[in-house]
Design a protein around this motif. Structure first.
Motif, PDB file in Angstrom:
ATOM      1  N   ASN A 125       0.820  -1.220   0.000  1.00 23.18           N
ATOM      2  CA  ASN A 125       0.000   0.000   0.000  1.00 23.18           C
ATOM      3  C   ASN A 125       0.858   1.278   0.000  1.00 23.18           C
ATOM      4  O   ASN A 125       0.701   2.155   0.846  1.00 23.18           O
ATOM      5  CB  ASN A 125      -0.957   0.007   1.210  1.00 23.18           C
ATOM      6  CG  ASN A 125      -2.047   1.058   1.029  1.00 23.18           C
ATOM      7  OD1 ASN A 125      -2.382   1.419  -0.096  1.00 23.18           O
ATOM      8  ND2 ASN A 125      -2.580   1.548   2.131  1.00 23.18           N
ATOM      9  N   ARG A 180      -2.134   7.717  -3.232  1.00 19.32           N
ATOM     10  CA  ARG A 180      -2.733   8.095  -1.945  1.00 19.32           C
ATOM     11  C   ARG A 180      -3.116   6.817  -1.212  1.00 19.32           C
ATOM     12  O   ARG A 180      -4.147   6.203  -1.521  1.00 19.32           O
ATOM     13  CB  ARG A 180      -3.981   8.951  -2.176  1.00 19.32           C
ATOM     14  CG  ARG A 180      -3.728  10.304  -2.814  1.00 19.32           C
ATOM     15  CD  ARG A 180      -3.455  11.393  -1.774  1.00 19.32           C
ATOM     16  NE  ARG A 180      -4.573  11.597  -0.874  1.00 19.32           N
ATOM     17  CZ  ARG A 180      -5.492  12.542  -1.042  1.00 19.32           C
ATOM     18  NH1 ARG A 180      -5.432  13.365  -2.064  1.00 19.32           N
ATOM     19  NH2 ARG A 180      -6.471  12.675  -0.167  1.00 19.32           N
ATOM     20  N   GLU A 202      -4.407   6.210   1.646  1.00 18.22           N
ATOM     21  CA  GLU A 202      -5.704   6.176   2.336  1.00 18.22           C
ATOM     22  C   GLU A 202      -6.857   5.959   1.367  1.00 18.22           C
ATOM     23  O   GLU A 202      -7.910   5.435   1.728  1.00 18.22           O
ATOM     24  CB  GLU A 202      -5.891   7.430   3.214  1.00 18.22           C
ATOM     25  CG  GLU A 202      -6.229   8.722   2.500  1.00 18.22           C
ATOM     26  CD  GLU A 202      -5.035   9.423   1.845  1.00 18.22           C
ATOM     27  OE1 GLU A 202      -3.973   8.788   1.648  1.00 18.22           O
ATOM     28  OE2 GLU A 202      -5.169  10.606   1.493  1.00 18.22           O
ATOM     29  N   LYS A 214      -6.249   4.435  -1.654  1.00 13.51           N
ATOM     30  CA  LYS A 214      -5.789   3.306  -2.482  1.00 13.51           C
ATOM     31  C   LYS A 214      -5.988   3.628  -3.962  1.00 13.51           C
ATOM     32  O   LYS A 214      -6.364   2.772  -4.773  1.00 13.51           O
ATOM     33  CB  LYS A 214      -6.489   1.996  -2.098  1.00 13.51           C
ATOM     34  CG  LYS A 214      -6.201   1.622  -0.667  1.00 13.51           C
ATOM     35  CD  LYS A 214      -6.819   0.325  -0.268  1.00 13.51           C
ATOM     36  CE  LYS A 214      -6.595   0.056   1.209  1.00 13.51           C
ATOM     37  NZ  LYS A 214      -7.094   1.113   2.104  1.00 13.51           N
TER      38      LYS A 214
END
Lengths: 146, 362
Positions: free
Chosen positions: A56, A95, A97, A99
């Protein structure tokens, strides 16, 4: 085609002036057009170790003179995409948060496969292929860009 | 106005013998400016001119230290701001005065719109004024890149990419402007050349024409004043009365400029990195913000046209229509036509101000 002497001289003079202007302006415009760069044709780059690249997350990688964004999804798959927004050429970012890939300039959003999903970007980001060879990440240019 | 001292008189007649300056002196003696409620608007053009002069002077000072190279531009501005005596002040004045100049040029333009000063016989004054506005924005756009910071880098990428959208010549124009495919050091060199050589030359010519037209035709009088009996009209002598008032306004503006430059020094930001993502909150200079915000709102595709192409085409057309205002404006000075023209102007201001504010708040 009855040209009298005066008209003939005028045409000759006018043509001469136009020709002279053209021969002056042509080199000026040619001078201003940048020469085709002897750009090294990069086909593939190494982008570090896969084991050191967290899930991620994303980072910009230099691919010759072009920026490429390398992303590792939550599930650990790698995606490499052109980092140049298809709207107005800003450089995108990942980003975690959301994804998603985001362009700060005009609020364009892409999913991690590069598909444009909202905002002004008209096309998806070009996908590069990623191979892991003994833990090393290799990014390769797609055939259509080679 | 003939000089009173013997030396002055001799110099005057020496000049007059060679250049016949008496008619010019007579012209200046009789030059007057109408005095009415809207006289204050006459100062806006003068203020814009004053700020342009400040730009020229501070710009020349900056060129002594500035280096137009992608590895040195940012550092040279930092050097000016931190090491050179009063360098921070010169740079700050240059940046603030650039912004104030755009502001006053816009105020000047809209004041001429609403007082209908563009009407016959001042069509060419409006047209040259419009070109001066675009050149002023060109100064802003090219000057913005010169410190080679992050914001400027992306603003230039976006701005030049927009040019590439223009059909037929767009790609070539983009390449010529950028000096290659991407925004690089070559772009910086070109923008520097445009900023300090090409634009000043064009601006000088256009400004000369604009001022010449104003001198030849005198100040525009609003309809209510123009219709008055000549005895009822109030006039101010240009020399020295109006000129002194002009000077006073220039001094006031200069004080405001110095206050802004000293207490709100212009920031330098982060050095541009062509391999960094565009930072959040990126936006262009305030006078391009209305276009930036509009482009943000247009979807990727409208029917079958790409959003950005649609946006650029609409802005291009709107600019052309605005430039040619004197040739299509409704001439009916009292009736409905007058209201329609005022409404168009109000809508233009509301769109500009509204989109700018929206851009800041969004």
């Amino acid at each position: 085609m009855g040209l009298n002497r005066r008209q003939f001289v005028n045409v000759l003079l006018g043509g001469g002036i136009l020709g002279a202007l053209g021969s002056l302006l042509y080199p000026v415009f040619s001078y201003l057009r940048p020469p085709k760069g002897s750009e090294a044709n990069v086909q593939s780059v190494k982008a570090g170790l896969a084991s050191e690249f967290p899930n991620n997350s994303g980072q910009i990688v230099k691919f010759g003179r072009k920026p490429v964004i390398l992303i590792r999804s939550e599930t650990g798959e790698f995606h490499a995409l052109s980092a140049t927004c298809t709207h107005l050429e800003c450089i995108v970012q990942y980003r975690p948060e959301l994804k998603q890939i985001w362009c700060a300039c005009h609020n364009g959003l892409y999913d991690i496969t590069g598909r444009n999903i909202s905002g002004p970007p008209p096309r998806p980001l070009t996908e590069y292929s990623v191979d892991i060879v003994s833990d090393e990440i290799h990014i390769t240019k797609p055939a259509e860009l080679s | 106005m003939v000089p009173k001292t013997p030396i002055g008189r001799r110099l005057f007649s020496w000049m007059d013998e060679r250049f016949q300056i008496v008619p010019f002196v007579e012209f200046m003696k009789h030059k007057s400016v109408p005095s009415h409620r809207g006289t204050i608007l006459y100062y806006t053009g003068g203020v814009a001119l004053f700020l342009f002069l400040v730009q020229v002077l501070t710009g020349i000072l900056l060129v002594f230290y500035y280096r137009a190279d992608e590895n040195a531009a940012f550092e040279s501005i930092r050097y000016i701001m931190t090491k050179v005596e009063f360098g921070w002040l010169v740079r700050s004045i240059h940046s603030w005065s650039a912004n104030l100049m755009v502001f006053f040029v816009l105020v000047h333009m809209f004041s001429n719109y609403f007082t209908r000063a563009y009407q016959k016989p001042r069509e060419l004054t409006w047209l040259t004024g419009f070109v001066l506005l675009t050149l002023t924005m060109g100064f802003g756009f090219t000057g913005y890149l010169l410190p080679w910071n992050e914001l400027a880098f992306f603003a230039t990428k976006v701005g030049t990419d927009i040019m590439g959208v223009v059909p037929v010549v767009g790609d070539l124009a983009k390449m010529v402007l950028r000096g290659g495919e991407d925004v690089t050091g070559a772009t910086l060199s070109r923008f520097f050349a445009i900023h300090i050589a090409i634009l000043p030359a064009l601006f000088g010519i256009l400004l000369g024409l604009h001022l010449l037209f104003v001198q030849l035709q005198g100040m525009h009088e609003p309809e209510a004043v123009a219709g008055l009996n000549p005895e009822k009209k109030k006039l101010i002598a240009f020399f020295p009365n109006f000129l002194l008032r002009d000077t006073l306004v220039w001094l006031l503006v200069f004080n405001v400029l110095l206050f802004l430059a000293v207490f709100f020094p212009w920031e330098l930001g982060e050095k541009a990195d062509p391999f960094a993502s565009a930072p959040a909150g990126i936006r262009p200079e305030w006078y391009f913000l209305f276009m930036f915000q509009t482009l943000k709102l247009i979807p990727a595709h409208v029917i079958f046209i790409e959003g950005e192409l649609l946006g650029i085409t609409l802005f291009g057309l709107a600019g052309l229509v605005w430039a040619l205002l004197p040739f299509w404006a409704i001439k009916d000075g009292t009736g409905k036509g007058r209201h329609v023209m005022t409404l168009i102007g109000v809508l233009a201001v509301v769109f500009f101000v509204g989109m700018t504010l929206f851009g800041y708040l969004a």
